[in-house]
Design a protein around this motif. Structure first.
Motif, PDB file in Angstrom:
ATOM      1  N   GLN A 413     122.564  38.903  28.902  1.00  0.00           N
ATOM      2  CA  GLN A 413     122.849  40.373  28.501  1.00  0.00           C
ATOM      3  C   GLN A 413     121.634  41.272  28.315  1.00  0.00           C
ATOM      4  N   GLN A 414     120.458  40.519  27.967  1.00  0.00           N
ATOM      5  CA  GLN A 414     119.371  41.035  28.065  1.00  0.00           C
ATOM      6  C   GLN A 414     118.603  41.639  29.440  1.00  0.00           C
ATOM      7  N   ARG A 572     113.676  39.528  37.940  1.00  0.00           N
ATOM      8  CA  ARG A 572     114.963  38.953  37.854  1.00  0.00           C
ATOM      9  C   ARG A 572     115.616  39.774  37.412  1.00  0.00           C
ATOM     10  N   MET A 573     115.433  40.660  36.522  1.00  0.00           N
ATOM     11  CA  MET A 573     116.525  41.308  35.630  1.00  0.00           C
ATOM     12  C   MET A 573     117.042  42.459  36.676  1.00  0.00           C
ATOM     13  N   CYS A 596     112.303  46.482  31.471  1.00  0.00           N
ATOM     14  CA  CYS A 596     112.459  45.924  30.207  1.00  0.00           C
ATOM     15  C   CYS A 596     113.601  45.512  29.719  1.00  0.00           C
ATOM     16  N   PRO A 597     113.964  44.411  28.886  1.00  0.00           N
ATOM     17  CA  PRO A 597     115.049  43.916  28.694  1.00  0.00           C
ATOM     18  C   PRO A 597     116.043  44.813  27.674  1.00  0.00           C
ATOM     19  N   ILE A 598     117.366  45.118  28.281  1.00  0.00           N
ATOM     20  CA  ILE A 598     118.111  45.923  27.647  1.00  0.00           C
ATOM     21  C   ILE A 598     119.483  45.377  27.549  1.00  0.00           C
ATOM     22  N   VAL A 599     120.043  45.648  26.268  1.00  0.00           N
ATOM     23  CA  VAL A 599     121.555  45.138  26.246  1.00  0.00           C
ATOM     24  C   VAL A 599     122.273  46.342  26.421  1.00  0.00           C
ATOM     25  N   PHE A 600     123.283  46.143  27.300  1.00  0.00           N
ATOM     26  CA  PHE A 600     124.314  47.151  27.620  1.00  0.00           C
ATOM     27  C   PHE A 600     125.800  46.631  27.573  1.00  0.00           C
ATOM     28  N   ASP A 621     108.836  46.298  21.974  1.00  0.00           N
ATOM     29  CA  ASP A 621     108.044  47.460  22.791  1.00  0.00           C
ATOM     30  C   ASP A 621     109.245  48.263  23.145  1.00  0.00           C
ATOM     31  N   PRO A 622     108.849  49.738  23.520  1.00  0.00           N
ATOM     32  CA  PRO A 622     109.498  50.745  23.925  1.00  0.00           C
ATOM     33  C   PRO A 622     109.953  50.535  25.185  1.00  0.00           C
ATOM     34  N   ALA A 623     111.258  51.178  25.444  1.00  0.00           N
ATOM     35  CA  ALA A 623     111.441  50.918  26.906  1.00  0.00           C
ATOM     36  C   ALA A 623     111.601  52.300  27.532  1.00  0.00           C
TER      37      ALA A 623
END
Length: 672
Positions: A413-414, A572-573, A596-600, A621-623
Motif C-alpha cells: 500500500q505504501q 521497486r515502488m 517516496c512512499p505514498i498511500v493511495f 519526509d515531504p514527498a
C-alpha cells in the motif's frame, strides 16, 4: 453544547471508576459539556479495567445497575445520549489476581491445559443464565444503546491462548461425534483430520450464537426496542467460530428488535509505531464491508492503556480523518479517558485540540458518503482452519493453523498500490478490483477458492504459486515450476516497458540475515518476465517477477523475490505501481508515480460519477512530485477538494503533480 447537526456520531467511553458515585458523575458531565462537539454520546463501561474484577457477583451487578439508572437519567438531562457497555461477558483476561472472586461455574481451559481463573466457559448453562440476568439488569437502566464487548471470542483470554477445552466442552463434542477424545488427542487430531476441524468449528459457531443470543435476550427483557451493538477484534480472530455477521445479526435480530451496530476492531497503536494505523484501517474496512446493509458501524480510537502521552493529538486526529475517508462509518468512539477515576483536568487541552479538528472529519465524511472503494483486496477463506494444509515442518503450534496472516502484503500500500477492504469476487457488485494472496493464506483455501481468484487480477508470492501448481493450475498462472532459495540470490529488472526508467536496477537484500526466502520462477513461454533472479556469479536462476495475461482472461503476477519485504526503494515502488496500474486498468483508471512512499485509495462516487483519489504521505519526509495520471477515458478537470496542509498542485494536460508534506492528506476529485 453542540453547534450544529453532525453526520457522524461521536462517543466517549468511560470506565466505572470515573463515574461510580454522584460526585464523580457530575465531574465527568461537566468536563464533557466543555467538549460536547466530540461527546454526543457517553458510553458507560459496567466495570473498570486494571482495578476491577472480570466477574461481577449478582449483588454487585444489582448495585451498579441501580446507579446506572441514575447516571442515564442525569446524562440525558445534561444533553448527552446515554449508552451502556457491558465490558466483561466471558472476561478479557485474568486481571484481578488472587483477590478477585472465583467463578461459580466452569472456567475456560486452553488447548494446552492452562485454565483461566476468571474467564468463563462459554457453553456452561449456569453461566448463560448469569449472562442473561446481567444484560437484563443493565438494560433496565434505560440507556439508548447497549454494547456487547469484544471478549466474546475463543482466543486471547490470558492465560488461555485458545479455548475452550474444558471437561464440559470436551464431553459435549465427544457426545456429538460419538467419540472419547482427550484434550491432547483432540488437539493432535486437528493437525491431520480436516473433518475433525470442521466439526469443532461448527460446534464453536453454535456456542458463539447461543452466547450472543443470551446477551440480546437479556437486553430485550430489560429494554425492548433499544439499540444494541457487538464489538469484534480483527475478523480472523473469529474464524474458529466461522464468523458470519449476516447469520449472527439475523440470530440476534430475531430475538431483539432494535438498531444493530458493529464496532470493528484491529488493535491499538501509538506514536511508537504510527504506520500500524494502516493495518488497523484495513482491518476495519474488511469488517465493515462484510456487514449487512442495515447494521451501522462505529470506529474506536483506542489509546489503551490510556497513558495520555503515548499517542499525540495530531496522530489521533489523523486517525479519525483517515478512517472517515476510507471506511463507511456512522460514528467514532473515543476510548481515551483515565480508567482509574483520577481528575480529567489533564485531558482538557487534548480534547480541545481534537475539537478543532472534528469539523474536518465532518467535511470529508460528506465527500465520500456516496462513494465506493476499489482496488486490491486481501482475501482469505472463512474455512481457513478447516482447509489448512498441515505440514510437520511448517506448523509447530496449532494456533499457526488457526488464523490467516492475510495482511502481510499490505506493505505494498505504501508503494502506491490502491487497496480496498471490500471482498473482490462478488459478481453482483460493479466495484471489483483484484486480489493479492500469500502462501500462508493460500494454504487455508480450497481448490475451488483459489481457482475462483483467477476470475480477477491476481498477485501471488512464490509459496502461493507452488500451491496453484500442486493443484494442477500452473498453466493458469503462467508458471511451470519454482525453486526456493534462502541465500545467495539477488534480482535484476529487465527492460520490460512496465519497469520504465527502473530497467536494469539490481535489488539485493541479504536473505539469510533476515531469515527470508525467495523463489526462482520457471515461466511458461507466453509469460512476460519483469525481473530475473541471479546468483553472485551472475548466473540466471530463473525469473523473479512474472506477468501472465491470457487472451480473454485476467492478468496474474507471481512475485518470487521478496514480495513483501524491503519493497520501498524508489525503483521497486515504480515497478509495482506500474504493474498494478496495468493489471487494474479497467477498474482503477489512474496510476500513481512517486519516488517516496505514498498511500493511495481510489473511490468512485456512485451518485455524481466522480472519481476520488485520496493520497497520504506516511513518512516524516515531504514527498515532492507525486504524479497522478488519469486514463485517457477520464474526462473533466481535477480539483483539490481537501488537504490537511498547504498542498502545491500543478496540472498539465496528462497528469496532476502534488507536493505532500510529511503525514499530509490530500483528496483529488476528477469530475465528469
Amino acid at each position: 453544547m453542540l453547534k450544529g447537526i453532525m453526520r457522524m456520531l461521536y462517543t466517549q467511553r468511560v470506565f466505572w471508576p470515573q463515574y461510580k458515585d454522584a460526585e464523580k458523575l457530575d465531574r465527568l458531565l461537566a468536563f464533557l459539556q466543555n467538549h460536547a462537539e466530540i461527546s454526543r454520546e457517553i458510553s458507560f463501561f459496567t466495570e473498570g479495567d486494571g482495578m476491577d474484577w472480570r466477574y461481577l457477583q449478582v449483588e454487585e451487578i444489582d448495585k451498579r445497575a441501580e446507579f446506572l439508572t441514575y447516571a442515564v437519567k442525569r446524562t440525558r438531562e445534561a444533553g448527552f445520549i446515554p449508552v451502556i457497555n457491558i465490558l466483561n461477558t466471558l472476561g478479557h483476561s485474568d486481571e484481578g489476581g488472587e483477590a478477585a472472586p472465583r467463578l461459580p461455574w466452569q472456567e475456560m481451559v486452553c488447548y494446552t491445559g492452562a485454565a483461566s481463573a476468571h474467564c468463563s466457559c462459554p457453553a456452561d448453562p449456569t453461566f448463560l443464565e448469569y449472562v442473561k440476568y446481567k444484560y437484563k439488569r443493565f438494560a433496565e437502566a434505560g440507556a439508548t444503546k447497549y454494547w456487547i464487548d469484544d471478549d466474546i471470542r475463543f482466543n486471547a483470554h490470558h492465560p488461555v491462548k485458545w479455548g475452550c477445552f474444558c471437561p464440559l466442552c470436551l464431553s459435549d463434542f465427544n457426545d456429538r461425534q460419538g467419540a472419547g477424545y482427550s484434550r491432547e488427542e483432540l488437539v493432535a487430531g486437528f493437525k491431520r483430520d480436516q473433518g475433525l476441524r470442521k466439526a469443532w468449528i461448527q460446534r464453536n459457531s453454535e456456542v458463539m450464537q447461543h452466547l450472543l443470543n443470551a446477551c440480546v435476550e437479556g437486553i430485550n427483557e430489560g429494554h425492548p426496542g433499544a439499540e444494541y451493538g457487538f464489538m469484534v477484534c480483527d475478523m480472523t480472530w473469529l474464524l474458529d467460530a466461522q464468523v458470519n455477521f449476516k447469520s449472527w445479526f439475523e440470530g440476534m435480530g430475531s430475538i431483539h428488535k432494535g438498531q444493530a451496530w458493529l464496532r470493528p476492531g484491529g488493535g491499538f497503536w501509538n506514536d511508537e509505531r504510527p504506520k500500524d494505523l494502516l493495518s488497523k484501517l484495513y482491518s476495519v474496512q474488511k469488517s465493515i464491508s462484510a456487514l449487512p446493509k442495515e447494521v451501522k458501524s462505529a470506529y474506536e480510537v483506542e489509546n489503551y492503556p490510556y497513558t495520555l502521552g503515548s499517542k499525540s493529538v495530531q496522530m489521533t486526529a489523523l486517525e479519525c480523518l483517515l478512517v472517515t475517508l476510507t471506511a463507511d462509518l456512522d460514528g467514532i468512539m473515543f476510548n481515551m479517558l483515565d480508567l482509574a477515576g483520577n481528575s480529567l483536568a489533564t485531558y482538557d487541552d487534548s480534547f480541545s485540540r481534537l475539537e478543532l479538528d472534528h469539523p474536518r472529519w465532518e467535511q470529508v465524511s460528506l465527500l465520500v458518503k456516496n462513494s465506493k472503494s476499489i482496488g486490491w483486496s486481501l482475501p482469505y477463506s472463512l474455512k481457513h482452519f478447516e482447509n489448512y494444509s498441515y505440514q510437520d515442518e511448517a506448523v509447530t503450534e496449532i494456533r499457526e493453523m488457526l488464523y490467516p496472516k492475510y495482511q502481510i502484503p499490505l506493505v505494498l500500500q505504501q508503494a502506491g498500490l490502491p487497496f480496498t477492504g471490500s471482498s473482490v469476487g462478488d459478481d453482483k457488485s460493479p466495484f471489483i478490483g483484484g486480489n493479492i494472496v500469500s502462501g500462508q493464506v493460500a494454504r487455508g483455501m480450497s481448490r475451488d477458492e483459489i481457482e475462483q481468484l483467477l476470475r480477477f487480477p491476481l498477485i501471488l508470492d512464490g509459496e502461493a504459486a507452488q500451491i496453484y501448481i500442486a493443484q494442477g493450475l500452473g498453466a493458469r498462472i503462467g508458471v511451470e515450476n519454482l525453486q526456493a532459495y534462502s541465500a545467495g540470490v539477488f534480482e535484476r529488472f529487465t527492460d520490460h516497458p512496465l519497469n520504465g526508467e527502473a530497467a536494469g536496477y539490481i535489488r539485493a537484500v541479504t536473505l539469510a540475515y533476515f531469515n527470508l526466502q525467495s523463489f526462482a520462477i520457471q515461466p511458461l513461454p507466453q509469460t512476460q518476465v519483469l525481473s530475473k533472479l541471479l546468483n553472485p556469479a551472475y548466473d540466471e536462476l530463473g525469473a523473479a517477477l512474472t506477468l501472465y495475461h491470457p487472451e480473454g482472461g485476467e492478468p496474474v503476477a507471481v512475485v518470487g523475490h521478496l514480495p513483501w519485504n524491503h519493497v520501498l526503494s524508489p525503483q521497486r515502488m515504480l515497478q509495482m505501481s506500474q504493474l498494478s496500474a496495468y493489471m487494474l486498468t479497467e477498474r482503477v483508471p489512474f496510476k500513481l508515480k512517486s519516488l517516496c512512499p505514498i498511500v493511495f485509495w481510489f473511490r468512485f462516487d456512485t451518485t455524481s460519477q466522480n472519481h476520488l483519489i485520496i493520497l497520504f504521505n506516511p513518512s516524516f519526509d515531504p514527498a515532492a512530485n507525486v504524479e497522478v495520471y488519469p486514463s485517457d477515458g477520464i474526462g473533466g478537470k481535477a480539483s483539490l477538494v481537501y488537504a490537511t496542509d498547504p498542498i502545491i498542485l500543478r496540472e498539465t494536460e496528462k497528469k496532476c503533480v502534488l507536493h505532500l508534506p510529511a503525514w499530509a492528506v490530500a483528496v483529488l476529485c476528477f469530475s465528469n
